[in-house]
Design an enzyme around this catalytic site. Structure first.
Site, PDB file in Angstrom:
ATOM      1  N   GLU A   3      -5.445  -8.562  -0.385  1.00 18.51           N
ATOM      2  CA  GLU A   3      -6.189  -8.167   0.759  1.00 18.51           C
ATOM      3  C   GLU A   3      -7.612  -7.892   0.200  1.00 18.51           C
ATOM      4  O   GLU A   3      -7.985  -7.125  -0.489  1.00 18.51           O
ATOM      5  CB  GLU A   3      -5.493  -6.468   1.462  1.00 18.51           C
ATOM      6  N   GLU A  18       0.763  -1.391  -0.089  1.00 19.14           N
ATOM      7  CA  GLU A  18       0.018   0.150   0.098  1.00 19.14           C
ATOM      8  C   GLU A  18       0.889   1.290   0.077  1.00 19.14           C
ATOM      9  O   GLU A  18       0.480   2.286   0.800  1.00 19.14           O
ATOM     10  CB  GLU A  18      -1.072  -0.072   1.132  1.00 19.14           C
TER      11      GLU A  18
END
Length: 490
Positions: free
Chosen positions: A297, A174
């Site tokens: 995720e 991320e």
């Protein structure tokens, strides 16, 4: 209306990668500490500090790959703090998740031991956000280098003579957000720089995964594919199913009505559009599909359980979560040509978990049972399908995928998203003759039903007999708000 499903078994060519059924375990809340790690001196039965009941439960669902140590935690994690004698390891503060202090007793050796106990492939997320190239390079060397080198010698001093097998390595996490707030152009340059020094040693070949987009950030995918596709094996995608309109008010995991049920399942179905559009961009730069889409995720994200630490992300898991899991896994199966791994968040005590623990007690969740039912698809051939389905409000009433295994059995997984009405379905089976059908169902009396420590078997699979063979057709009905597995045998 009669729903109709056609199985084009003769067209089954694409293998469903078992890693689509992967998992994620971050240093977050009680996932690692208490969920997996209790320490060797604990009264909770354990193997070298890792609790036995969790291992036994997870082995039942055939976890193929486990991602660690994060998540946002990964880009603050400095691996050297977590090796060597435990009493000498550096204590750290987990700034992302609750500001708690960790003693680093669970580090590289313990994680690799966990993977051995689970018979699963490790997937390491490296620290690009706050770490150095040398730090990342030395971690890979520490884990995989054979022979003499500073890192392999240190590994041997710490009790591990042979290198580990490590295939999957993520270069940051991320990095558009908690991993450094980077622009895609900047991250693409950083990725190319860092990945240069992730070396293969001996027979160990690293599958390099670049940080990809979140949700519908298609620009990120465009930039990464244009700038770095030739230097990556996989590109990640993150998407969470959040029913609330605001991040600060995501909704309760257990106290919801039919409208919230619908919103949640509609948002889960959005994963199909995301994969389709991100894959289209990837096809532009990689028509041969050499770069895998890694959905590392995904899952539901609600408000934490009342009275728990808001930074620990502990939530319950109901029949609604089981449907969300079934929807996602069916979608991943349908996109098996591009999606080669997915990792639900997370394995224990965090978000859409498989297991929940309370000191020495452990229970499994409805989502756990979906993974147990769907494991039949792992490494099977994905069967192209044609589906005519009723609508549940604005979304399809049914979610379906199918596969054929090496024994010639056909497995069909069907979710009925409608909370009130069953779905009559006729399935046309081409190319094989099936003489027997076995069925399992996961459902419950109420949408909010979930397993608790007081009632651990409230939601669990049962046998199901509402289907029969009529020539080359399979006819039956799917009860409301349920997940069904049908196995056709010759």
């Amino acid at each position: 209306m009669l729903n109709k499903l056609i199985l084009n078994i003769e067209q089954a060519k694409e293998k469903i990668n078992k890693n689509i059924y992967g998992h994620f375990a971050e240093h977050l809340g009680r996932c690692i500490y208490e969920g997996f790690w209790v320490g060797e001196d604990s009264e909770i039965p354990n193997t070298r500090g890792i609790r036995n009941d969790v291992i036994e439960a997870l082995r039942e669902i055939n976890i193929p790959v486990l991602r660690w140590p994060g998540g946002c935690f990964a880009d603050e994690y400095h691996w050297k703090d977590g090796v060597g004698p435990r009493e000498e390891r550096t204590t750290i503060v987990n700034n992302h998740w609750g500001g708690v202090t960790e003693n680093n007793h669970f580090g590289t050796h313990e994680f690799m031991d966990l993977c051995d106990l689970l018979d699963t492939e490790p997937y390491i997320s490296g620290n690009l956000g706050s770490g150095t190239i040398r730090e990342m390079q030395e971690w890979v060397d520490y884990m995989t280098h054979d022979g003499e080198s500073p890192m392999s010698d240190w590994r041997k001093e710490n009790g591990r003579k042979e290198p580990w097998d490590l295939k999957y390595f993520g270069v940051g996490n991320e990095n558009w957000g908690c991993g450094g707030n980077m622009r895609p152009e900047y991250y693409a340059d950083k990725y190319k720089n860092y990945q240069t020094y992730i070396n293969d040693h001996g027979d160990n070949k690293i599958f390099k995964i670049a940080c990809g987009s979140h949700d519908s950030n298609y620009h990120w995918t465009e930039v990464l594919m244009e700038e770095a596709a030739d230097k990556m094996d996989g590109l990640s995608l993150h998407y969470y199913t959040v029913p609330g309109d605001e991040w600060e008010n995501k909704g309760s995991a257990t106290d919801f009505d039919q409208n919230e049920w619908y919103i949640t399942l509609k948002k889960a179905m959005y994963m199909d559009e995301l994969i389709t559009k991100h894959s289209t961009i990837m096809d532009k730069y990689d028509p041969e599909k050499k770069v895998a889409l890694i959905v590392d995720e995904w899952g539901t994200w609600y408000d934490v359980e009342p009275g728990t630490n808001p930074g620990f992300l502990y939530q319950q898991n109901t029949l609604r979560d089981a449907l969300v899991a079934g929807i996602h896994l069916n979608i991943f199966n349908q996109h098996a040509d591009r999606v080669k791994m997915a990792n639900i968040a997370q394995t224990a005590n965090v978000l859409q978990a498989m297991v929940l623990t309370d000191e020495e007690d452990m229970i499994v969740t409805p989502t756990y049972y979906v993974f147990k039912m769907f494991k039949v698809h792992q490494e099977a051939l994905q069967i192209p399908i044609y589906l005519e389905t009723e609508k549940y409000k604005e979304i399809p009433k049914l979610s379906v995928s199918a596969s054929k295994n090496e024994q010639g059995e056909v497995n069909i997984t069907i979710c009925n998203l409608d909370p009130e009405n069953e779905a009559k379905i006729e399935t046309v089976i081409n190319a094989i003759k099936a003489n027997e059908v076995e069925a399992k169902i996961l459902s419950s009396d109420n949408l909010n039903d979930h397993n608790t420590f007081e009632n651990p078997d409230k939601v669990k699979p049962e046998g199901f007999d509402k289907f029969s063979m009529e020539g080359q057709k399979l006819v039956g009905e799917i009860p409301s708000s349920s997940v069904v597995l049908l196995t056709l045998k010759k």
